[in-house]
Write a protein that holds these residues in place. Structure first.
Motif, PDB file in Angstrom:
ATOM      1  N   MET A 124      35.336  13.721 -29.167  1.00 23.14           N
ATOM      2  CA  MET A 124      36.077  12.926 -30.147  1.00 23.14           C
ATOM      3  C   MET A 124      36.516  11.648 -29.427  1.00 23.14           C
ATOM      4  N   ARG A 125      36.462  10.520 -30.131  1.00 27.34           N
ATOM      5  CA  ARG A 125      36.770   9.264 -29.436  1.00 27.34           C
ATOM      6  C   ARG A 125      38.018   8.625 -30.027  1.00 27.34           C
ATOM      7  N   PRO A 126      39.035   8.397 -29.169  1.00 23.13           N
ATOM      8  CA  PRO A 126      40.269   7.796 -29.669  1.00 23.13           C
ATOM      9  C   PRO A 126      40.048   6.353 -30.097  1.00 23.13           C
ATOM     10  N   ARG A 127      40.724   5.956 -31.171  1.00 14.56           N
ATOM     11  CA  ARG A 127      40.614   4.585 -31.662  1.00 14.56           C
ATOM     12  C   ARG A 127      41.818   3.783 -31.187  1.00 14.56           C
ATOM     13  N   ASN A 128      43.001   4.269 -31.510  1.00 16.13           N
ATOM     14  CA  ASN A 128      44.226   3.674 -30.987  1.00 16.13           C
ATOM     15  C   ASN A 128      45.342   4.704 -31.113  1.00 16.13           C
ATOM     16  N   ARG A 129      46.264   4.691 -30.171  1.00 17.68           N
ATOM     17  CA  ARG A 129      47.367   5.657 -30.101  1.00 17.68           C
ATOM     18  C   ARG A 129      46.860   7.064 -30.411  1.00 17.68           C
ATOM     19  N   ASP A 130      47.264   7.701 -31.514  1.00 18.28           N
ATOM     20  CA  ASP A 130      46.795   9.063 -31.766  1.00 18.28           C
ATOM     21  C   ASP A 130      45.799   9.145 -32.931  1.00 18.28           C
ATOM     22  N   SER A 131      45.166   7.999 -33.251  1.00 16.33           N
ATOM     23  CA  SER A 131      44.111   8.014 -34.278  1.00 16.33           C
ATOM     24  C   SER A 131      42.741   8.088 -33.609  1.00 16.33           C
TER      25      SER A 131
END
Ligand SMILES: [Mn+2]
Length: 441
Positions: free
Chosen positions: A33-40
């Motif tokens: 899974m790849r983080p986009r920003n902060r916890d999204s």
């Protein structure tokens, strides 16, 4: 095809991989899974190789295929997330090892939490480890760590794998030839993208923004059950079409300009990839007509060159010959066709090649050359055919040509008889485009 039959297709692909593993073990992880920003997080997309062999869409999963286990049998193993009713309330359904074993036709399944404990046991006494080397440094380190743990046990008589091989060498070749089940999904991906391009043409009008047309594409993709665009759509009006990977899509459409749309969707894991170029106001100018007809003739010649027995390079050369003759006729290049191809003077207007393999990835797996020679086209191969012509302002180019970027792209299957254009229903000739757009008023 019933779900059971579909799952059998995946099992048979693993069998075919097994046939090619000599005394070894293949270990293939799905994508993180790849983080986009902060916890999204970005919307999750499985790894294409992993999915090709499993049909399993959840993250945190690893496929292990063993040619000969400790009992001397071939074994197909899946590690996946445990059932977790608490997490499922928040994040949704997960199969868990038991249900996954049954549904996805594995010999055995384990919780992913046991991967680290079990991999040294599975790697013991295997000679070759087949995996994806260098795709993810953390994965490379994990594999090395497991091999070292086997090494620690050698005094008990266990042998350590001594060869690391890239499993993609085998899988790329398998993925290059599309089976019947894949073709069903690919045809649907193509059909949805065709409808999206038709819809985009219908909605184009001077004064709109490029992103408004992009929205029409995405609307049609999602409306018909495609997951998402297969790549970031290019919606490029006027001069923007001369930027090959233009994705800002934020300019206003002007009457008299062309609009280039390069967009395809992902359906059932498979990408479609279509480009159409058309006049924003619905009518080609005389200059646009000349340039467009040239690119279309080049594409016709290239598609005609897609035949079993021809090589990968034949369609490109066919397109290039037509384009260069056209550049001479229009006064864009001076000299002979051979001379201009030799000097690469045409690259001022046509700087990319004419296509790529297409499948689970938009630029799909598969070698283009074998032993230094362009490979032969064979039935079951799927490729794009996409010649173009891009004319930027320049001192040595008559200014009535400036800022026209044209590309025409279709998805073409090599068949026993020749070829089949899967995306033919998207309007393409000048007459088809102008008639289809006329009806939008
Ligand atoms: Mn393409």
């Amino acid at each position: 095809m019933s779900n059971k039959e579909q799952m059998q297709v995946y099992r048979e692909r693993r069998n075919r991989l097994l046939d090619q593993l000599t005394h070894g073990i293949a270990v293939i992880a799905t994508a993180p899974m790849r983080p986009r920003n902060r916890d999204s997080y970005y919307p999750y997309r499985f790894d294409s190789y992993f999915y090709y062999l499993t049909g399993f869409e959840e993250p945190e999963a690893v496929l292990v295929v063993v040619a000969e286990n400790q009992q001397g049998n071939a074994e197909q193993i899946l590690f996946c997330r445990d059932k977790n009713l608490e997490r499922e309330i928040w994040d949704g359904f997960r199969y868990g090892p038991d249900a996954a074993c049954e549904r996805f036709k594995f010999d055995s399944t384990y919780p992913i939490s046991r991967l680290d404990e079990m991999m040294p046991k599975l790697l013991a006494n295997q000679s070759t480890v087949y995996t994806m080397i260098g795709q993810d440094p953390a994965w490379d380190a994990q594999i090395t760590g497991w091999v070292n743990r086997v090494r620690e046990q050698t005094r008990s008589g266990i042998t350590v794998p001594d060869t690391l091989a890239d499993v993609r060498k085998i899988l790329d070749e398998m993925r290059l030839f599309k089976d019947e089940y894949e073709l069903t999904l690919i045809r649907q991906a193509a059909k949805i993208a065709v409808d999206a391009h038709r819809r985009a043409m219908k909605h184009a009008n001077p004064g709109l923004f490029e992103y408004e047309i992009e929205a029409e594409l995405i609307h049609e993709f999602r409306r018909q059950g495609a997951l998402a665009p297969a790549y970031t759509p290019i919606v490029a009006g006027g001069a923007n079409a001369c930027v090959l990977h233009y994705i800002e899509n934020n300019m206003r459409l002007q009457s008299g300009d062309l609009l280039l749309i390069d967009a395809g969707c992902e359906y059932g894991g498979y990408a479609s990839d279509i480009t159409r170029t058309f006049p924003i106001n619905g009518r080609f100018t005389a200059v646009q007509r000349d340039l467009y007809q040239l690119v279309l003739s080049a594409q016709d010649a290239a598609i005609e060159a897609v035949q079993p027995g021809h090589t990968w390079d034949n369609p490109h050369q066919a397109a290039l010959t037509v384009l260069v003759q056209g550049f001479i006729d229009l006064g864009l290049c001076q000299g002979s066709v051979e001379g201009i191809i030799e000097s690469e003077d045409y690259k001022r207007f046509y700087m990319h090649r004419t296509g790529h393999w297409l499948g689970l990835d938009v630029h799909d797996a598969g070698e283009y050359k074998q032993a230094g020679a362009w490979r032969e086209l064979k039935p079951g191969m799927l490729l794009t055919v996409e010649p173009g012509c891009y004319i930027r302002p320049a001192d040595n180019v008559p200014n009535h040509f400036w800022n026209n970027g044209i590309r025409i792209e279709d998805d073409v299957l090599v068949t026993a008889e020749g070829h089949e254009v899967l995306t033919a229903a998207a309007p393409k000739t000048i007459v088809e485009i102008e008639e289809w757009m006329y009806e939008r008023r």
